[in-house]
Design a protein around this motif. Structure first.
Motif, PDB file in Angstrom:
ATOM      1  N   GLY A   1       0.791  -1.224   0.000  1.00 55.52           N
ATOM      2  CA  GLY A   1       0.000   0.000   0.000  1.00 55.52           C
ATOM      3  C   GLY A   1       0.820   1.269   0.000  1.00 55.52           C
ATOM      4  N   THR A   2       1.976   1.223  -0.615  1.00 50.62           N
ATOM      5  CA  THR A   2       2.906   2.354  -0.604  1.00 50.62           C
ATOM      6  C   THR A   2       2.345   3.558  -1.351  1.00 50.62           C
ATOM      7  OG1 THR A   2       4.792   0.870  -0.502  1.00 50.62           O
ATOM      8  CG2 THR A   2       5.213   3.086  -1.283  1.00 50.62           C
ATOM      9  N   ASP A   3       2.621   4.757  -0.817  1.00 51.15           N
ATOM     10  CA  ASP A   3       2.374   6.020  -1.517  1.00 51.15           C
ATOM     11  C   ASP A   3       3.724   6.541  -1.988  1.00 51.15           C
ATOM     12  OD1 ASP A   3      -0.257   5.796  -0.946  1.00 51.15           O
ATOM     13  OD2 ASP A   3      -0.321   7.329   0.608  1.00 51.15           O
ATOM     14  N   ALA A   4       3.933   6.563  -3.297  1.00 49.78           N
ATOM     15  CA  ALA A   4       5.246   6.971  -3.814  1.00 49.78           C
ATOM     16  C   ALA A   4       5.101   7.520  -5.219  1.00 49.78           C
ATOM     17  CB  ALA A   4       6.211   5.787  -3.815  1.00 49.78           C
ATOM     18  N   ASP A   5       6.030   8.364  -5.596  1.00 49.36           N
ATOM     19  CA  ASP A   5       6.225   8.765  -6.995  1.00 49.36           C
ATOM     20  C   ASP A   5       7.528   8.139  -7.464  1.00 49.36           C
ATOM     21  OD1 ASP A   5       3.935  10.218  -7.030  1.00 49.36           O
ATOM     22  OD2 ASP A   5       4.881  12.187  -6.921  1.00 49.36           O
ATOM     23  N   VAL A   6       7.489   7.519  -8.632  1.00 53.37           N
ATOM     24  CA  VAL A   6       8.667   6.859  -9.187  1.00 53.37           C
ATOM     25  C   VAL A   6       9.090   7.645 -10.425  1.00 53.37           C
ATOM     26  CG1 VAL A   6       9.670   4.674  -9.911  1.00 53.37           C
ATOM     27  CG2 VAL A   6       7.691   4.677  -8.392  1.00 53.37           C
TER      28      VAL A   6
ATOM     29  N   PHE B   1       5.539   7.944 -12.450  1.00 47.51           N
ATOM     30  CA  PHE B   1       4.382   7.123 -12.105  1.00 47.51           C
ATOM     31  C   PHE B   1       3.955   7.515 -10.694  1.00 47.51           C
ATOM     32  CE2 PHE B   1       4.426   3.080 -14.936  1.00 47.51           C
ATOM     33  CZ  PHE B   1       4.603   3.869 -16.061  1.00 47.51           C
ATOM     34  N   HIS B   2       2.659   7.858 -10.522  1.00 43.31           N
ATOM     35  CA  HIS B   2       2.123   8.204  -9.213  1.00 43.31           C
ATOM     36  C   HIS B   2       1.454   6.966  -8.625  1.00 43.31           C
ATOM     37  CE1 HIS B   2       2.888  12.414 -10.175  1.00 43.31           C
ATOM     38  NE2 HIS B   2       2.244  12.235 -11.318  1.00 43.31           N
ATOM     39  N   VAL B   3       2.038   6.435  -7.580  1.00 38.63           N
ATOM     40  CA  VAL B   3       1.513   5.229  -6.931  1.00 38.63           C
ATOM     41  C   VAL B   3       0.869   5.639  -5.611  1.00 38.63           C
ATOM     42  CG1 VAL B   3       2.060   2.935  -6.044  1.00 38.63           C
ATOM     43  CG2 VAL B   3       3.341   3.854  -7.986  1.00 38.63           C
ATOM     44  N   ARG B   4      -0.431   5.357  -5.477  1.00 41.36           N
ATOM     45  CA  ARG B   4      -1.147   5.657  -4.246  1.00 41.36           C
ATOM     46  C   ARG B   4      -1.885   4.401  -3.789  1.00 41.36           C
ATOM     47  NH1 ARG B   4       1.843   9.040  -5.170  1.00 41.36           N
ATOM     48  NH2 ARG B   4       1.544  11.302  -5.276  1.00 41.36           N
ATOM     49  N   GLY B   5      -1.664   4.026  -2.539  1.00 32.68           N
ATOM     50  CA  GLY B   5      -2.278   2.812  -2.036  1.00 32.68           C
ATOM     51  C   GLY B   5      -1.794   1.571  -2.757  1.00 32.68           C
ATOM     52  N   GLY B   6      -0.569   1.618  -3.255  1.00 32.66           N
ATOM     53  CA  GLY B   6      -0.001   0.469  -3.957  1.00 32.66           C
ATOM     54  C   GLY B   6      -0.423   0.352  -5.399  1.00 32.66           C
TER      55      GLY B   6
END
Length: 669
Positions: free
Chosen positions: A254-259, A274-279
């Motif tokens: 469930g990571t919140d991250a920008d890659v 890529f905007h990753v919210r809640g995995g």
């Protein structure tokens, strides 16, 4: 063209402290803003030899007329001040990572009495929530179509909403239960806003809670024997899960991250996020920008993060959007030099701790590699998009013919560029474009000796002379081969193979000769003097069917030989784009050769002064072992086995390299 030495600050007047600097042009307009840990070191680099500067840096310093700076206490202050100045002055040479109309988002007009869901492109507005961006508008419509079954909110325009309110009948979506029809009063404004709120919560990442609530309601309906309601809720849960499947789970925790990832060359860079919210991947963005200075990946990371998140936080404040656009983690390919300061600044924007790091293993590493592939693909597509467009290439060639007054369209274009650092290791490149497309098999490079000390104009003349002297020689050889072959065939009475005597074809290999074909247009990197020098060489050799132009970097002016005024092509011109691409490719190829040659010279320098070891033997040793590092690992017998190197010389080389290692050890201690 301004001379940077005319406005260079006096020696010792620039402070050796962190700060932010501005370059201004003759009208006092700010054209570039930058920051530095040491203002003295950074600004002095701009006033080095112009020939050694990055092309766009050279264009910037020759456009500027003055430079000024502001000293700050910390690197975090420098980051903030640099961002504020870029936003305030909008300098023409600074890159701005602005969101534009190319990426669609899903907009929710929460500022209206009956909020509306719709696909939107353009600047952010206050009182509107945005989700995305998405790669394609159809991806938003597919997701919206699935979710309207569960969250039947209004999607129609204001005009349609009012019209159906007046006639008292809902639209088709209202009849098929994909709209709650607030226009005719089926639900109140409060009830409709609650539906929209649930929709926003779902897109914001609170998906599991929503599914659990519906499952609970479905179970209660079944217990009360309300089977139709239970079946509808079951279908709603299926629709939610299908919408969730479209946003693939990439990080199970469930990571919140920008890659973030980059692909770049000497002149341009592509960035993908890529905007990753809640995995789950909730959005994707990408840009291709010009590099104003020589920048490696850490420098690109610093520039991008500072500008991108500054813009995002401002947009969130303007639109009163809930939540911070800065995630808990930012994953990058390499850490910038001032990673600690950048992390502190990002944490201040978010209001809590932000991690800036390079993923090393596992799912995050795999996702970073995926984003990297996307960046490389986007960069390749950018390079090929206009070059691969046959219509655009044809238009460019036709426009060049018209603007330059050529008899025919320049189907073959060659370009010459010179590269060196303060007159050392002077090299030149010659690239070939046919039908507007690079023909890399015919690229050539030149090491310059005779004209190296006389400047770029003499170097251009030497390259053109060598290239076209070879062309004349090849044509003479081809004509002689053709005459010999014709006589031999006539005597024997047999047919002669045409390729053997065809101009441009080597009779021994059957392949085109290296310099057999002349260009229709010769482009030189420079202004009037360079173009005139190239034209004079062609006239001296008796070549009259090759047109010559110079392309100046400062204002992208096209110069004709001996013409006092340049030809100004429109900025949106396909012809100008083609000339720029040819010039940039020549520059890239020249820089690559210059670096290779300089690297080899530095490698061989440790062998200078070895008794009995001349240039030929040094080159033979490097060629045999591949590098000085591998040569140091060889024994005397292995070195002596190289052709031309005797045992005595091998012992001298061995002793010299061991002595070099000893000195290196002393320096380290």
């Amino acid at each position: 063209m301004a001379d940077p030495s005319t406005y260079r600050p006096a020696p010792g007047s620039i402070p050796d402290e962190p700060g932010v600097y501005k370059f201004r042009d003759a009208t006092k307009r700010v054209i570039y803003v930058g920051k530095a840990k040491s203002l003295r070191s950074r600004l002095n680099s701009y006033f080095a030899d112009l020939a050694g500067l990055h092309p766009r840096t050279r264009q910037m310093v020759t456009t500027a007329a003055s430079v000024e700076w502001t000293v700050v206490s910390t690197e975090v202050e420098a980051l903030q001040l640099e961002y504020n100045w870029i936003k305030e002055f909008d300098p023409r040479f600074n890159v701005r990572y602005r969101d534009d109309k190319s990426y669609p988002v899903l907009a929710v007009t929460v500022n209206e009495e009956f909020p509306r869901l719709h696909v939107y492109r353009g600047p952010r507005k206050k009182g509107v929530r945005y989700f995305g961006p998405y790669a394609h508008a159809w991806a938003i419509r597919e997701t919206l179509d699935l979710l309207l079954r569960v969250f039947p909110a209004r999607t129609c325009s204001t005009g349609v909403f009012r019209r159906h309110g007046q006639i008292g009948r809902p639209c088709l979506l209202g009849y098929i239960d994909k709209c709650s029809a607030p226009c005719v009063g089926r639900v109140s404004a409060e009830e409709h806003r609650e539906i929209v709120g649930d929709f926003c919560d779902f897109l914001a990442g609170r998906t599991d809670a929503m599914v659990r609530r519906l499952e609970r309601e479905m179970a209660e309906a079944a217990e009360q024997l309300e089977f139709e309601k239970a079946a509808r809720l079951r279908d709603d849960i299926g629709a939610l899960r299908r919408a969730m499947e479209k946003q693939a789970v990439v990080l199970g925790d469930g990571t919140d991250a920008d890659v973030v990832a980059f692909a770049h060359d000497e002149l341009e860079a592509a960035v993908q996020v890529f905007h990753v919210r809640g995995g789950r991947v909730r959005g994707q963005r990408g840009w291709v920008i010009d590099k104003v200075e020589e920048m490696d990946v850490p420098a690109l990371v610093e520039q991008f993060l500072a500008q991108f998140y500054g813009e995002q936080v401002e947009q969130a404040e303007q639109t009163a959007d809930a939540g911070s656009p800065v995630p808990r983690e930012v994953l990058v390919p390499e850490l910038p030099a001032d990673a600690e300061a950048l992390t502190e600044w990002l944490s201040g924007l978010r209001g809590s701790r932000v991690q800036l790091r390079v993923p090393q293993r596992g799912d995050k590493r795999a996702l970073a590699e995926t984003v990297q592939r996307n960046a490389e693909e986007a960069f390749a597509q950018h390079k090929l998009r206009r070059a691969g467009d046959l219509t655009a290439r044809s238009a460019a060639l036709a426009e060049l013919q018209e603007q330059l007054g050529l008899d025919t369209a320049p189907l073959r274009i060659e370009c010459v560029d010179i590269s060196h650092i303060q007159g050392s290791d002077v090299v030149a490149s010659l690239v070939v474009f046919e039908d507007g497309v690079p023909r890399k098999s015919e690229y050539r490079r030149f090491a310059l000796r005779e004209a190296a000390e006389e400047g770029d104009v003499a170097s251009i003349a030497e390259v053109v002379r060598r290239r076209f002297h070879r062309y004349l020689k090849e044509n003479t050889a081809a004509a002689a081969d053709g005459q010999d072959g014709g006589a031999e065939g006539a005597e024997s009475g047999e047919a002669v193979e045409p390729p053997a005597g065809t101009p441009g074809i080597d009779p021994e290999t059957g392949r085109p000769r290296k310099f057999a074909y002349p260009p229709n247009l010769l482009v030189v990197d420079g202004a009037g003097p360079q173009a005139t020098a190239a034209a004079d060489v062609l006239a001296e050799l008796g070549i009259t069917d090759v047109a010559v132009v110079g392309l100046a970097k400062r204002l992208e002016e096209v110069w004709l030989p001996a013409d006092p005024d340049p030809v100004i092509l429109p900025r949106t011109s396909e012809a100008l784009y083609l000339l720029q691409r040819v010039r940039d490719e020549a520059h890239r190829f020249a820089i690559r050769y210059h670096r290779e040659k300089r690297s080899k010279r530095l490698q061989v320098s440790v062998l200078d002064g070895v008794p009995g070891l001349g240039q030929t033997r040094r080159s033979a040793l490097i060629k045999h072992f591949g590098s000085v590092k591998k040569l140091k690992l060889a024994g005397v017998e292995e070195i002596a086995a190289v052709p031309g190197v005797g045992k005595r010389t091998a012992e001298a080389v061995f002793a010299a390299l061991r002595g070099e290692d000893g000195k290196a050890g002393e320096r380290k201690t």
